[in-house]
Design a protein around this motif. Structure first.
Motif, PDB file in Angstrom:
ATOM      1  N   CYS A   1      -9.454   6.531   5.064  1.00  0.00           N
ATOM      2  CA  CYS A   1      -8.293   6.947   4.818  1.00  0.00           C
ATOM      3  C   CYS A   1      -7.989   8.283   5.015  1.00  0.00           C
ATOM      4  O   CYS A   1      -8.422   9.172   4.625  1.00  0.00           O
ATOM      5  CB  CYS A   1      -8.730   6.341   3.341  1.00  0.00           C
ATOM      6  SG  CYS A   1      -6.593   6.941   2.451  1.00  0.00           S
TER       7      CYS A   1
ATOM      8  N   TRP B   1       0.923   5.737  -0.694  1.00  0.00           N
ATOM      9  CA  TRP B   1      -0.748   4.601  -0.190  1.00  0.00           C
ATOM     10  C   TRP B   1      -0.332   4.765   1.348  1.00  0.00           C
ATOM     11  O   TRP B   1       0.827   4.571   1.617  1.00  0.00           O
ATOM     12  CB  TRP B   1       0.752   3.188  -0.553  1.00  0.00           C
ATOM     13  CG  TRP B   1       0.428   2.755  -2.542  1.00  0.00           C
ATOM     14  CD1 TRP B   1       1.140   3.348  -2.650  1.00  0.00           C
ATOM     15  CD2 TRP B   1      -0.679   2.244  -2.820  1.00  0.00           C
ATOM     16  NE1 TRP B   1       1.017   3.167  -4.233  1.00  0.00           N
ATOM     17  CE2 TRP B   1      -0.422   2.486  -4.309  1.00  0.00           C
ATOM     18  CE3 TRP B   1      -1.376   1.778  -3.158  1.00  0.00           C
ATOM     19  CZ2 TRP B   1      -1.084   2.242  -5.146  1.00  0.00           C
ATOM     20  CZ3 TRP B   1      -1.746   0.547  -3.824  1.00  0.00           C
ATOM     21  CH2 TRP B   1      -2.076   1.456  -4.495  1.00  0.00           C
TER      22      TRP B   1
ATOM     23  N   TYR C   1      -6.419  -1.108  -0.016  1.00  0.00           N
ATOM     24  CA  TYR C   1      -5.306   0.082   0.989  1.00  0.00           C
ATOM     25  C   TYR C   1      -6.208   1.479  -0.211  1.00  0.00           C
ATOM     26  O   TYR C   1      -6.330   1.415  -1.460  1.00  0.00           O
ATOM     27  CB  TYR C   1      -4.673   0.047  -0.374  1.00  0.00           C
ATOM     28  CG  TYR C   1      -3.543  -1.420   0.095  1.00  0.00           C
ATOM     29  CD1 TYR C   1      -4.073  -2.957  -0.518  1.00  0.00           C
ATOM     30  CD2 TYR C   1      -2.586  -1.795   0.562  1.00  0.00           C
ATOM     31  CE1 TYR C   1      -2.968  -3.657  -0.043  1.00  0.00           C
ATOM     32  CE2 TYR C   1      -1.439  -2.770   1.457  1.00  0.00           C
ATOM     33  CZ  TYR C   1      -2.574  -4.617   0.459  1.00  0.00           C
ATOM     34  OH  TYR C   1      -1.422  -5.053   1.082  1.00  0.00           O
ATOM     35  N   CYS C   2      -5.635   2.484   0.263  1.00  0.00           N
ATOM     36  CA  CYS C   2      -6.369   3.740  -0.442  1.00  0.00           C
ATOM     37  C   CYS C   2      -4.721   4.439  -0.716  1.00  0.00           C
ATOM     38  O   CYS C   2      -3.464   4.291  -0.122  1.00  0.00           O
ATOM     39  CB  CYS C   2      -6.628   5.271   0.815  1.00  0.00           C
ATOM     40  SG  CYS C   2      -5.393   5.273   1.905  1.00  0.00           S
ATOM     41  N   ALA C   3      -4.946   5.095  -2.172  1.00  0.00           N
ATOM     42  CA  ALA C   3      -3.834   5.687  -2.277  1.00  0.00           C
ATOM     43  C   ALA C   3      -4.314   6.934  -3.169  1.00  0.00           C
ATOM     44  O   ALA C   3      -4.996   7.512  -3.048  1.00  0.00           O
ATOM     45  CB  ALA C   3      -3.584   4.449  -3.600  1.00  0.00           C
TER      46      ALA C   3
ATOM     47  N   LYS D   1      -1.046   0.064  -9.105  1.00  0.00           N
ATOM     48  CA  LYS D   1      -0.592   1.317  -8.751  1.00  0.00           C
ATOM     49  C   LYS D   1       0.569   1.611  -8.801  1.00  0.00           C
ATOM     50  O   LYS D   1       0.497   3.258  -8.270  1.00  0.00           O
ATOM     51  CB  LYS D   1       0.733  -0.717  -7.962  1.00  0.00           C
ATOM     52  CG  LYS D   1       0.205  -1.750  -7.556  1.00  0.00           C
ATOM     53  CD  LYS D   1       0.578  -2.409  -7.363  1.00  0.00           C
ATOM     54  CE  LYS D   1       1.573  -2.153  -6.925  1.00  0.00           C
ATOM     55  NZ  LYS D   1       2.230  -3.768  -5.828  1.00  0.00           N
TER      56      LYS D   1
ATOM     57  N   ARG E   1      -3.677  -6.433  -7.269  1.00  0.00           N
ATOM     58  CA  ARG E   1      -4.250  -5.354  -6.583  1.00  0.00           C
ATOM     59  C   ARG E   1      -4.849  -4.989  -7.468  1.00  0.00           C
ATOM     60  O   ARG E   1      -4.562  -4.255  -8.793  1.00  0.00           O
ATOM     61  CB  ARG E   1      -3.091  -4.042  -6.404  1.00  0.00           C
ATOM     62  CG  ARG E   1      -3.891  -3.199  -5.316  1.00  0.00           C
ATOM     63  CD  ARG E   1      -2.754  -2.288  -4.504  1.00  0.00           C
ATOM     64  NE  ARG E   1      -2.057  -3.514  -3.707  1.00  0.00           N
ATOM     65  CZ  ARG E   1      -1.013  -3.479  -2.895  1.00  0.00           C
ATOM     66  NH1 ARG E   1      -0.526  -1.996  -2.704  1.00  0.00           N
ATOM     67  NH2 ARG E   1      -0.231  -3.877  -1.889  1.00  0.00           N
TER      68      ARG E   1
END
Length: 126
Positions: free
Chosen positions: A22, A116, A95-97, A110, A45
């Motif tokens: 990421c 994101w 996904y990376c956040a 989320k 998610r």
């Protein structure tokens, strides 16, 4: 505006390994909370692993403990997710956040994150 970019997904057989990255070009992950989520078709998610760059503390979902490792390289503005002993149930979009400051208590959601990436697909065949 921080742009996150994931890479490293792919197709592997059960028992194999992948390393996801990421990246946040132009930014550092200092004093930020970074979480890897995954999302399988038709499912919510879910948080997989989190690292707080301020102190290096980490958190793992029970489903990946002992198999996945989250780490950071501030010089490269990159957070990694090393995934070993992959299982078919790990198949999902990853996904990376990121968010500034400390991490909220687990499980992260989320809505806890403002930044994101576009996601990278991981497929594990049996």
């Amino acid at each position: 505006q921080v742009q996150l970019a994931e890479s490293g997904g792919g197709s592997v057989q059960a028992g194999g390994s992948l390393r996801l990255s990421c990246a946040a070009p132009g930014y550092t992950f200092s004093n930020k909370c970074v979480t890897w989520f995954h999302q399988a078709p038709g499912k919510e998610r879910e948080e997989i692993a989190t690292i707080y760059s301020g102190g290096g503390s980490t958190y793992y979902a029970d489903s990946v403990k002992g198999r996945f490792t989250i780490s950071q390289d501030n010089a490269k503005s990159t957070v990694y997710l090393q995934m070993n002993s992959l299982k078919p149930e790990d198949t999902a979009m990853y996904y990376c956040a990121a968010r500034w400051g400390s991490c909220p208590p687990p499980p992260r959601k989320k809505a806890d994150f403002g930044y994101w990436g576009q996601g990278t697909q991981v497929t594990v065949s049996s």
